[in-house]
Design a protein around this motif. Structure first.
Motif, PDB file in Angstrom:
ATOM      1  N   ARG A 235       0.829  -1.219   0.000  1.00  0.00           N
ATOM      2  CA  ARG A 235       0.000   0.000   0.000  1.00  0.00           C
ATOM      3  C   ARG A 235       0.860   1.263   0.000  1.00  0.00           C
ATOM      4  N   LYS A 236       1.955   1.234   0.751  1.00  0.00           N
ATOM      5  CA  LYS A 236       2.853   2.392   0.779  1.00  0.00           C
ATOM      6  C   LYS A 236       3.443   2.646  -0.607  1.00  0.00           C
ATOM      7  N   ARG A 237       3.941   1.591  -1.242  1.00  0.00           N
ATOM      8  CA  ARG A 237       4.522   1.742  -2.576  1.00  0.00           C
ATOM      9  C   ARG A 237       3.482   2.167  -3.598  1.00  0.00           C
ATOM     10  N   TRP A 238       2.241   1.670  -3.428  1.00  0.00           N
ATOM     11  CA  TRP A 238       1.156   2.026  -4.348  1.00  0.00           C
ATOM     12  C   TRP A 238       0.843   3.518  -4.248  1.00  0.00           C
ATOM     13  N   THR A 239       0.799   4.023  -3.009  1.00  0.00           N
ATOM     14  CA  THR A 239       0.511   5.457  -2.831  1.00  0.00           C
ATOM     15  C   THR A 239       1.683   6.316  -3.300  1.00  0.00           C
ATOM     16  N   GLN A 240       2.886   5.746  -3.337  1.00  0.00           N
ATOM     17  CA  GLN A 240       4.037   6.471  -3.864  1.00  0.00           C
ATOM     18  C   GLN A 240       4.032   6.505  -5.382  1.00  0.00           C
ATOM     19  N   GLY A 241       3.102   5.745  -5.997  1.00  0.00           N
ATOM     20  CA  GLY A 241       2.969   5.786  -7.448  1.00  0.00           C
ATOM     21  C   GLY A 241       3.485   4.571  -8.177  1.00  0.00           C
ATOM     22  N   CYS A 242       4.012   3.597  -7.470  1.00  0.00           N
ATOM     23  CA  CYS A 242       4.504   2.386  -8.131  1.00  0.00           C
ATOM     24  C   CYS A 242       3.329   1.427  -8.282  1.00  0.00           C
ATOM     25  N   THR A 243       2.765   1.342  -9.489  1.00  0.00           N
ATOM     26  CA  THR A 243       1.601   0.494  -9.743  1.00  0.00           C
ATOM     27  C   THR A 243       1.938  -0.663 -10.674  1.00  0.00           C
ATOM     28  N   ASN A 244       3.201  -0.910 -10.910  1.00  0.00           N
ATOM     29  CA  ASN A 244       3.636  -1.986 -11.775  1.00  0.00           C
ATOM     30  C   ASN A 244       3.803  -3.253 -10.930  1.00  0.00           C
ATOM     31  N   ALA A 245       2.953  -4.248 -11.161  1.00  0.00           N
ATOM     32  CA  ALA A 245       2.961  -5.462 -10.346  1.00  0.00           C
ATOM     33  C   ALA A 245       4.278  -6.226 -10.465  1.00  0.00           C
ATOM     34  N   GLU A 246       4.867  -6.211 -11.633  1.00  0.00           N
ATOM     35  CA  GLU A 246       6.136  -6.917 -11.831  1.00  0.00           C
ATOM     36  C   GLU A 246       7.230  -6.307 -10.952  1.00  0.00           C
ATOM     37  N   LEU A 247       7.287  -4.989 -10.908  1.00  0.00           N
ATOM     38  CA  LEU A 247       8.295  -4.322 -10.074  1.00  0.00           C
ATOM     39  C   LEU A 247       8.005  -4.526  -8.595  1.00  0.00           C
ATOM     40  N   LEU A 248       6.728  -4.461  -8.232  1.00  0.00           N
ATOM     41  CA  LEU A 248       6.370  -4.699  -6.836  1.00  0.00           C
ATOM     42  C   LEU A 248       6.767  -6.117  -6.423  1.00  0.00           C
ATOM     43  N   CYS A 249       6.588  -7.065  -7.326  1.00  0.00           N
ATOM     44  CA  CYS A 249       6.966  -8.450  -7.040  1.00  0.00           C
ATOM     45  C   CYS A 249       8.474  -8.564  -6.813  1.00  0.00           C
ATOM     46  N   ARG A 250       9.258  -7.895  -7.641  1.00  0.00           N
ATOM     47  CA  ARG A 250      10.717  -7.920  -7.460  1.00  0.00           C
ATOM     48  C   ARG A 250      11.110  -7.332  -6.109  1.00  0.00           C
ATOM     49  N   GLU A 251      10.455  -6.241  -5.747  1.00  0.00           N
ATOM     50  CA  GLU A 251      10.766  -5.633  -4.447  1.00  0.00           C
ATOM     51  C   GLU A 251      10.394  -6.575  -3.310  1.00  0.00           C
ATOM     52  N   LEU A 252       9.262  -7.278  -3.439  1.00  0.00           N
ATOM     53  CA  LEU A 252       8.855  -8.218  -2.393  1.00  0.00           C
ATOM     54  C   LEU A 252       9.817  -9.407  -2.314  1.00  0.00           C
ATOM     55  N   ARG A 253      10.353  -9.805  -3.444  1.00  0.00           N
ATOM     56  CA  ARG A 253      11.343 -10.899  -3.417  1.00  0.00           C
ATOM     57  C   ARG A 253      12.572 -10.486  -2.620  1.00  0.00           C
ATOM     58  N   ASN A 254      12.959  -9.219  -2.753  1.00  0.00           N
ATOM     59  CA  ASN A 254      14.090  -8.729  -1.955  1.00  0.00           C
ATOM     60  C   ASN A 254      13.764  -8.720  -0.464  1.00  0.00           C
ATOM     61  N   LEU A 255      12.473  -8.667  -0.133  1.00  0.00           N
ATOM     62  CA  LEU A 255      12.040  -8.688   1.264  1.00  0.00           C
ATOM     63  C   LEU A 255      11.771 -10.106   1.769  1.00  0.00           C
ATOM     64  N   GLY A 256      11.927 -11.110   0.879  1.00  0.00           N
ATOM     65  CA  GLY A 256      11.768 -12.492   1.317  1.00  0.00           C
ATOM     66  C   GLY A 256      10.531 -13.202   0.797  1.00  0.00           C
ATOM     67  N   ASN A 257       9.658 -12.534   0.063  1.00  0.00           N
ATOM     68  CA  ASN A 257       8.481 -13.196  -0.478  1.00  0.00           C
ATOM     69  C   ASN A 257       8.883 -14.093  -1.644  1.00  0.00           C
ATOM     70  N   ARG A 258       8.259 -15.272  -1.732  1.00  0.00           N
ATOM     71  CA  ARG A 258       8.598 -16.194  -2.805  1.00  0.00           C
ATOM     72  C   ARG A 258       7.457 -16.349  -3.799  1.00  0.00           C
ATOM     73  N   GLY A 259       6.469 -15.457  -3.736  1.00  0.00           N
ATOM     74  CA  GLY A 259       5.309 -15.547  -4.615  1.00  0.00           C
ATOM     75  C   GLY A 259       5.605 -15.072  -6.025  1.00  0.00           C
ATOM     76  N   SER A 260       4.625 -15.209  -6.886  1.00  0.00           N
ATOM     77  CA  SER A 260       4.779 -14.851  -8.291  1.00  0.00           C
ATOM     78  C   SER A 260       4.222 -13.455  -8.556  1.00  0.00           C
ATOM     79  N   SER A 261       4.577 -12.925  -9.707  1.00  0.00           N
ATOM     80  CA  SER A 261       4.047 -11.618 -10.086  1.00  0.00           C
ATOM     81  C   SER A 261       2.554 -11.710 -10.366  1.00  0.00           C
ATOM     82  N   THR A 262       2.070 -12.883 -10.752  1.00  0.00           N
ATOM     83  CA  THR A 262       0.630 -13.067 -10.959  1.00  0.00           C
ATOM     84  C   THR A 262      -0.116 -12.880  -9.642  1.00  0.00           C
TER      85      THR A 262
END
Length: 165
Positions: A69-96
């Motif tokens: 939600r924080k990144r979304w309000t900052q204007g990052c609405t690209n799911a692929e990029l959000l997924c990459r950022e979450l992977r750096n935080l430890g999430n193993r989910g997919s961009s889908t």
């Protein structure tokens, strides 16, 4: 779904108290024997339900909801990029999964302001090959005020500066 589980739990336990066996209960309720055993072993119907008691499984991305939600309000609405950022935080989910998670947020997005499109290669080439004094007034204005081309992966702000793979 949760209501049905609570009702089935009550019926299974009522039939067990009457002395009916698991096989007979399964046949009467048209359920599998393992399902009847699972209901019989559960002390209360809440044990059968997933964490929230609604019967809905929590999403794997719920742990990252605040960050998303924080990144979304900052204007990052690209799911692929959000997924990459979450992977750096430890999430193993997919961009889908990220795309599905943020889909409801897209409906509430305000319409993007229409900015003038950058000129096509053909237009720009035509402008540069001609003498600038021979350009039409609209063409001269578009040449001077056309926005620079910025790839979509760079439009998300400071944290989305990595180039695509």
């Amino acid at each position: 779904m949760a209501v049905r589980a609570r009702e089935r739990h009550a019926v299974v336990h009522a039939l067990l108290k009457q002395g009916h066996g698991v096989r007979e209960i399964a046949r009467r309720l048209n359920l599998g024997r393992n399902t009847v055993r699972r209901f019989a072993r559960a002390g209360n119907p809440e044990d059968l339900l997933v964490h929230t008691g609604t019967g809905q499984r929590p999403k794997a991305l719920d742990a990252y909801d605040g960050y998303l939600r924080k990144r979304w309000t900052q204007g990052c609405t690209n799911a692929e990029l959000l997924c990459r950022e979450l992977r750096n935080l430890g999430n193993r989910g997919s961009s889908t999964a990220v795309r599905k998670y943020v889909r409801p947020w897209r409906r509430s997005l305000p319409p993007t302001p229409t900015s003038p499109r950058p000129p096509t290669v053909r237009q720009a080439t035509g402008w540069f090959l001609r003498n600038p004094t021979h350009l039409e007034p609209g063409e001269q204005h578009q040449l001077e005020h056309s926005p620079p081309y910025v790839p979509s992966w760079q439009r998300c702000g400071a944290m989305c500066v990595s180039s695509p793979k």
